[in-house]
Design a protein around this motif. Structure first.
Motif, PDB file in Angstrom:
ATOM      1  N   ARG A 167      10.854  -9.344  18.421  1.00  0.00           N
ATOM      2  CA  ARG A 167      11.479  -9.316  19.740  1.00  0.00           C
ATOM      3  C   ARG A 167      12.998  -9.339  19.618  1.00  0.00           C
ATOM      4  O   ARG A 167      13.706  -8.611  20.336  1.00  0.00           O
ATOM      5  CB  ARG A 167      10.985 -10.512  20.570  1.00  0.00           C
ATOM      6  N   GLU A 168      13.464 -10.197  18.659  1.00  0.00           N
ATOM      7  CA  GLU A 168      14.915 -10.220  18.447  1.00  0.00           C
ATOM      8  C   GLU A 168      15.417  -8.878  17.965  1.00  0.00           C
ATOM      9  O   GLU A 168      16.464  -8.378  18.427  1.00  0.00           O
ATOM     10  CB  GLU A 168      15.257 -11.314  17.434  1.00  0.00           C
ATOM     11  N   LEU A 169      14.633  -8.269  17.013  1.00  0.00           N
ATOM     12  CA  LEU A 169      15.031  -6.949  16.536  1.00  0.00           C
ATOM     13  C   LEU A 169      14.966  -5.914  17.652  1.00  0.00           C
ATOM     14  O   LEU A 169      15.827  -5.020  17.738  1.00  0.00           O
ATOM     15  CB  LEU A 169      14.139  -6.525  15.362  1.00  0.00           C
ATOM     16  N   GLU A 170      13.901  -6.051  18.493  1.00  0.00           N
ATOM     17  CA  GLU A 170      13.828  -5.123  19.626  1.00  0.00           C
ATOM     18  C   GLU A 170      15.007  -5.323  20.572  1.00  0.00           C
ATOM     19  O   GLU A 170      15.585  -4.348  21.073  1.00  0.00           O
ATOM     20  CB  GLU A 170      12.503  -5.337  20.366  1.00  0.00           C
ATOM     21  N   ASP A 171      15.346  -6.653  20.776  1.00  0.00           N
ATOM     22  CA  ASP A 171      16.536  -6.903  21.597  1.00  0.00           C
ATOM     23  C   ASP A 171      17.775  -6.329  20.947  1.00  0.00           C
ATOM     24  O   ASP A 171      18.628  -5.725  21.629  1.00  0.00           O
ATOM     25  CB  ASP A 171      16.704  -8.412  21.812  1.00  0.00           C
ATOM     26  N   ASP A 172      17.848  -6.538  19.565  1.00  0.00           N
ATOM     27  CA  ASP A 172      18.993  -5.949  18.858  1.00  0.00           C
ATOM     28  C   ASP A 172      18.976  -4.432  18.964  1.00  0.00           C
ATOM     29  O   ASP A 172      20.024  -3.796  19.145  1.00  0.00           O
ATOM     30  CB  ASP A 172      18.966  -6.365  17.387  1.00  0.00           C
ATOM     31  N   ILE A 173      17.745  -3.872  18.858  1.00  0.00           N
ATOM     32  CA  ILE A 173      17.634  -2.408  18.969  1.00  0.00           C
ATOM     33  C   ILE A 173      18.038  -1.953  20.366  1.00  0.00           C
ATOM     34  O   ILE A 173      18.733  -0.939  20.535  1.00  0.00           O
ATOM     35  CB  ILE A 173      16.193  -1.956  18.626  1.00  0.00           C
ATOM     36  N   LYS A 174      17.594  -2.774  21.374  1.00  0.00           N
ATOM     37  CA  LYS A 174      17.990  -2.417  22.736  1.00  0.00           C
ATOM     38  C   LYS A 174      19.504  -2.507  22.893  1.00  0.00           C
ATOM     39  O   LYS A 174      20.137  -1.624  23.488  1.00  0.00           O
ATOM     40  CB  LYS A 174      17.305  -3.340  23.729  1.00  0.00           C
ATOM     41  N   ALA A 175      20.052  -3.641  22.300  1.00  0.00           N
ATOM     42  CA  ALA A 175      21.510  -3.780  22.391  1.00  0.00           C
ATOM     43  C   ALA A 175      22.205  -2.640  21.659  1.00  0.00           C
ATOM     44  O   ALA A 175      23.176  -2.047  22.166  1.00  0.00           O
ATOM     45  CB  ALA A 175      21.937  -5.124  21.804  1.00  0.00           C
ATOM     46  N   ARG A 211      32.719  11.655  14.109  1.00  0.00           N
ATOM     47  CA  ARG A 211      31.841  11.835  12.947  1.00  0.00           C
ATOM     48  C   ARG A 211      31.550  10.495  12.273  1.00  0.00           C
ATOM     49  O   ARG A 211      30.399  10.219  11.887  1.00  0.00           O
ATOM     50  CB  ARG A 211      32.501  12.797  11.964  1.00  0.00           C
ATOM     51  N   GLU A 212      32.620   9.667  12.113  1.00  0.00           N
ATOM     52  CA  GLU A 212      32.387   8.353  11.511  1.00  0.00           C
ATOM     53  C   GLU A 212      31.452   7.511  12.375  1.00  0.00           C
ATOM     54  O   GLU A 212      30.551   6.842  11.858  1.00  0.00           O
ATOM     55  CB  GLU A 212      33.728   7.628  11.342  1.00  0.00           C
ATOM     56  N   GLY A 213      31.665   7.520  13.704  1.00  0.00           N
ATOM     57  CA  GLY A 213      30.773   6.778  14.603  1.00  0.00           C
ATOM     58  C   GLY A 213      29.346   7.286  14.517  1.00  0.00           C
ATOM     59  O   GLY A 213      28.390   6.516  14.477  1.00  0.00           O
ATOM     60  N   ARG A 214      29.220   8.632  14.468  1.00  0.00           N
ATOM     61  CA  ARG A 214      27.864   9.193  14.348  1.00  0.00           C
ATOM     62  C   ARG A 214      27.234   8.819  13.021  1.00  0.00           C
ATOM     63  O   ARG A 214      26.041   8.467  12.964  1.00  0.00           O
ATOM     64  CB  ARG A 214      27.942  10.716  14.494  1.00  0.00           C
ATOM     65  N   ALA A 215      28.048   8.886  11.926  1.00  0.00           N
ATOM     66  CA  ALA A 215      27.506   8.525  10.611  1.00  0.00           C
ATOM     67  C   ALA A 215      27.113   7.041  10.585  1.00  0.00           C
ATOM     68  O   ALA A 215      26.023   6.678  10.110  1.00  0.00           O
ATOM     69  CB  ALA A 215      28.545   8.823   9.519  1.00  0.00           C
ATOM     70  N   HIS A 216      28.015   6.145  11.109  1.00  0.00           N
ATOM     71  CA  HIS A 216      27.710   4.709  11.145  1.00  0.00           C
ATOM     72  C   HIS A 216      26.502   4.430  12.031  1.00  0.00           C
ATOM     73  O   HIS A 216      25.603   3.653  11.664  1.00  0.00           O
ATOM     74  CB  HIS A 216      28.933   3.957  11.666  1.00  0.00           C
ATOM     75  N   TRP A 217      26.458   5.079  13.188  1.00  0.00           N
ATOM     76  CA  TRP A 217      25.302   4.898  14.073  1.00  0.00           C
ATOM     77  C   TRP A 217      24.031   5.425  13.416  1.00  0.00           C
ATOM     78  O   TRP A 217      22.962   4.815  13.536  1.00  0.00           O
ATOM     79  CB  TRP A 217      25.583   5.624  15.376  1.00  0.00           C
ATOM     80  N   ALA A 218      24.177   6.571  12.696  1.00  0.00           N
ATOM     81  CA  ALA A 218      23.002   7.122  11.991  1.00  0.00           C
ATOM     82  C   ALA A 218      22.545   6.156  10.908  1.00  0.00           C
ATOM     83  O   ALA A 218      21.331   5.919  10.742  1.00  0.00           O
ATOM     84  CB  ALA A 218      23.351   8.490  11.401  1.00  0.00           C
ATOM     85  N   GLN A 219      23.539   5.557  10.153  1.00  0.00           N
ATOM     86  CA  GLN A 219      23.164   4.585   9.136  1.00  0.00           C
ATOM     87  C   GLN A 219      22.507   3.361   9.756  1.00  0.00           C
ATOM     88  O   GLN A 219      21.477   2.881   9.270  1.00  0.00           O
ATOM     89  CB  GLN A 219      24.414   4.175   8.344  1.00  0.00           C
ATOM     90  N   GLU A 220      23.130   2.836  10.834  1.00  0.00           N
ATOM     91  CA  GLU A 220      22.526   1.675  11.497  1.00  0.00           C
ATOM     92  C   GLU A 220      21.158   2.007  12.059  1.00  0.00           C
ATOM     93  O   GLU A 220      20.213   1.225  11.938  1.00  0.00           O
ATOM     94  CB  GLU A 220      23.439   1.197  12.625  1.00  0.00           C
ATOM     95  N   ARG A 221      21.047   3.180  12.627  1.00  0.00           N
ATOM     96  CA  ARG A 221      19.741   3.588  13.160  1.00  0.00           C
ATOM     97  C   ARG A 221      18.725   3.740  12.057  1.00  0.00           C
ATOM     98  O   ARG A 221      17.576   3.297  12.184  1.00  0.00           O
ATOM     99  CB  ARG A 221      19.910   4.906  13.920  1.00  0.00           C
ATOM    100  N   GLN A 222      19.179   4.321  10.915  1.00  0.00           N
ATOM    101  CA  GLN A 222      18.272   4.490   9.782  1.00  0.00           C
ATOM    102  C   GLN A 222      17.866   3.124   9.224  1.00  0.00           C
ATOM    103  O   GLN A 222      16.690   2.890   8.915  1.00  0.00           O
ATOM    104  CB  GLN A 222      18.960   5.325   8.694  1.00  0.00           C
ATOM    105  N   SER A 223      18.902   2.192   9.074  1.00  0.00           N
ATOM    106  CA  SER A 223      18.569   0.852   8.577  1.00  0.00           C
ATOM    107  C   SER A 223      17.652   0.126   9.555  1.00  0.00           C
ATOM    108  O   SER A 223      16.696  -0.549   9.144  1.00  0.00           O
ATOM    109  CB  SER A 223      19.851   0.052   8.365  1.00  0.00           C
ATOM    110  N   LEU A 224      17.932   0.279  10.867  1.00  0.00           N
ATOM    111  CA  LEU A 224      17.045  -0.347  11.856  1.00  0.00           C
ATOM    112  C   LEU A 224      15.654   0.258  11.822  1.00  0.00           C
ATOM    113  O   LEU A 224      14.643  -0.447  11.937  1.00  0.00           O
ATOM    114  CB  LEU A 224      17.649  -0.201  13.257  1.00  0.00           C
ATOM    115  N   GLN A 225      15.612   1.584  11.644  1.00  0.00           N
ATOM    116  CA  GLN A 225      14.296   2.224  11.532  1.00  0.00           C
ATOM    117  C   GLN A 225      13.569   1.730  10.286  1.00  0.00           C
ATOM    118  O   GLN A 225      12.367   1.458  10.316  1.00  0.00           O
ATOM    119  CB  GLN A 225      14.469   3.742  11.500  1.00  0.00           C
ATOM    120  N   CYS A 226      14.338   1.615   9.139  1.00  0.00           N
ATOM    121  CA  CYS A 226      13.713   1.104   7.908  1.00  0.00           C
ATOM    122  C   CYS A 226      13.228  -0.339   8.114  1.00  0.00           C
ATOM    123  O   CYS A 226      12.102  -0.693   7.736  1.00  0.00           O
ATOM    124  CB  CYS A 226      14.710   1.158   6.746  1.00  0.00           C
ATOM    125  N   THR A 227      14.138  -1.172   8.729  1.00  0.00           N
ATOM    126  CA  THR A 227      13.740  -2.570   8.983  1.00  0.00           C
ATOM    127  C   THR A 227      12.545  -2.640   9.919  1.00  0.00           C
ATOM    128  O   THR A 227      11.601  -3.411   9.706  1.00  0.00           O
ATOM    129  CB  THR A 227      14.922  -3.328   9.586  1.00  0.00           C
TER     130      THR A 227
END
Length: 537
Positions: free
Chosen positions: A245-253, A409-425
């Protein structure tokens, strides 16, 4: 002392001679356990410790003595160890090997016999023809006592012979009792074996019950451990759900942040689009300005060409003016020459004024062209300045656009990395949750199997308990039968003991009667002469 002693002294006299051996008779009951260190001591009356004895002898057991039986015993105190005659009261005391007093006899004294000069008168009937004649005999009291003692000894021997007969009868009765006791012991041993077998079976049943209870406790302990493990897994699952739930909240945030960033990116894109449109407009304006500049340059080139043409025409005109000046000079010379000839040079003068007017017009046209050229040069300089400023603004906009594109591009790359790490997590958490769900299902299946096994074990335990109850009931019934048979044997034993006690009581009564007869004879023999003498007086 009216205490129930385990040892009883018998036939204790009121006084004894210190110069003769003293016999001490006593009976050992079945409640006394004889030991080799038991002893009989001679104590003064008023003694306070078993160490205050005057003398003692070891209480030896008779031949054929068995523990747990009643027996009569006798010990002898030698004359050399006896006290002197006095009025001091003494008593026998039986002490066991542990130093405990088992019995004490009545009190008695040690006194010396009277002198032999004491005479006693006896009346004796004469044996002859005159049967009615009596005789008086005077004999020493010691001799009389000696004869009486010999008679008592004979009576004692007869009594001992009778007692030996009674002992033999008692021995026969004892043998019968021993045989009956052996038969009873055999029966008791058989019963004890049966009881031991039943006890062994009961112990085995108890062991089986304890084993089943241990197994049940182990099953309960394993169930409790599994319940604890299940509770811990449920707690972990709750923690994981909380984490999810916390991760979902983090994902929502993060999604909100990403949406905000996307909106910001959209805004930046709109801004970029606006800037691109502005740049396009600026480019268009630049192109327009370039076109205008080109046109201006074309115009400038044309003006330059015209200026060159004008300059060439001016040069031509200058040359023409020079020529005209030359001509004027020549004409002036001619005029000067012809002033004299005014009449001849009026046409030439008019022509000269026309040329002068044309020269003034040309000079005014050249000045207007110079002013226009200066204005065009200033306009060109202003256009170049505006073009340079537009180019600088375009370069700045290009740099801002490049920076914005790089940040995007940096924001997209960082967001892509965070999204990928969140997806992996999230995928790992989902895999872990699936594993935990699988483990929970396996544990629940295992618990279900253990519950079924536990129910089977409980059913088996119930059956075994029923069987054990039945066996226990049968064992109790057999034990009750054995107890009944033991009670019967105990009653038989009590009856035998009663018979034995009756026999002992009968023997004691016989001994008392014999002692009473002996005392009666003794008193008759002692007091008869005195009574005869009294009657004679």
């Amino acid at each position: 002392m009216e205490k129930a002693w385990r040892v009883e002294f018998r036939n204790v006299g009121s006084s004894y001679f210190p110069q003769s051996r003293v016999e001490c008779h006593y009976s050992v009951s079945s409640g006394h356990t004889w030991a080799s260190h038991d002893w009989v001591g001679l104590f003064k009356v008023g003694w306070s410790s078993v160490k205050d004895y005057h003398t003692f002898v070891w209480a030896l057991a008779p031949a054929g003595y068995q523990d747990g039986t009643d027996v009569n015993c006798c010990v002898h105190f030698q004359a050399s160890y006896l006290p002197k005659s006095s009025s001091q009261q003494y008593q026998f005391v039986y002490v066991d090997g542990k130093g405990e007093v088992c019995s004490a006899s009545p009190q008695f004294t040690f006194s010396a016999p009277k002198p032999l000069e004491d005479l006693v008168t006896l009346e004796e009937g004469a044996h002859g023809e005159e049967g009615g004649t009596d005789m008086l005999l005077v004999v020493p009291r010691a001799e009389l006592l000696q004869s009486r003692l010999q008679e008592c000894l004979r009576e004692r021997a007869e009594l001992i012979h009778a007692r030996e007969g009674a002992e033999r009868m008692k021995q026969r009765e004892k043998e019968k009792y021993g045989k009956a006791r052996e038969a009873w012991d055999r029966g008791r041993e058989q019963l004890e074996r049966n009881v031991s077998e039943l006890k062994e079976e009961l112990r085995e049943s108890r062991d089986r019950m304890e084993e089943m209870e241990r197994r049940q406790e182990q099953v309960e302990a394993s169930g409790e451990a599994l319940a604890q493990e299940k509770s811990s897994i449920l707690a972990k699952k709750a923690a994981i759900k909380q984490r999810i739930r916390e991760l979902e909240d983090d994902i929502k945030a993060l999604t909100l942040k990403a949406v905000e960033r996307e909106t910001e990116m959209e805004r930046m894109k709109e801004r970029d689009k606006k800037q691109a449109v502005q740049m396009m407009e600026d480019e268009k304006e630049r192109k327009v300005l370039q076109l205008k500049l080109e046109q201006t340059e074309g115009e400038l080139r044309s003006l330059s060409a015209e200026f060159q043409g004008l300059r060439s025409s001016l040069a031509q005109r200058d040359t023409h003016v020079l020529q005209l000046r030359d001509t004027i000079t020549t004409l002036t010379h001619r005029l000067n020459m012809a002033q004299r000839k005014e009449a001849e040079s009026e046409a030439s003068l008019a022509e000269m004024w026309g040329l002068r007017e044309r020269q003034g017009v040309s000079e005014r046209g050249a000045e207007g062209l110079k002013e226009e050229l200066c204005a065009l040069v200033a306009q060109r300089d202003q256009g170049q300045t505006e073009l340079h400023q537009a180019r600088l603004q375009a370069a700045q906009l290009t740099l801002q656009l490049a920076d914005a594109s790089l940040t995007l591009r940096e924001g997209r790359a960082h967001w892509a990395q965070e999204r990928q790490s969140l997806q992996c997590t999230t995928s790992k958490d989902r895999e872990r949750l699936e594993k935990l769900n699988g483990e929970m299902q396996r544990i629940e299946e295992k618990l279900q199997e253990e519950r079924m096994e536990r129910e089977k074990v409980e059913v088996e335990l119930g059956r075994e308990k029923d069987c054990n109850r039945v066996q226990l009931g049968e064992t109790r019934r057999e034990l009750q039968e054995l107890k009944a048979s033991l009670r019967m044997a105990q009653k038989e034993k009590e009856q035998l003991l009663l018979d034995k006690q009756d026999l002992m009581e009968y023997m004691r009564q016989v001994e008392q009667r014999m002692e009473a007869v002996a005392d009666a004879k003794w008193s008759t023999a002692v007091f008869a002469p005195t009574s005869e003498r009294t009657h004679a007086h």
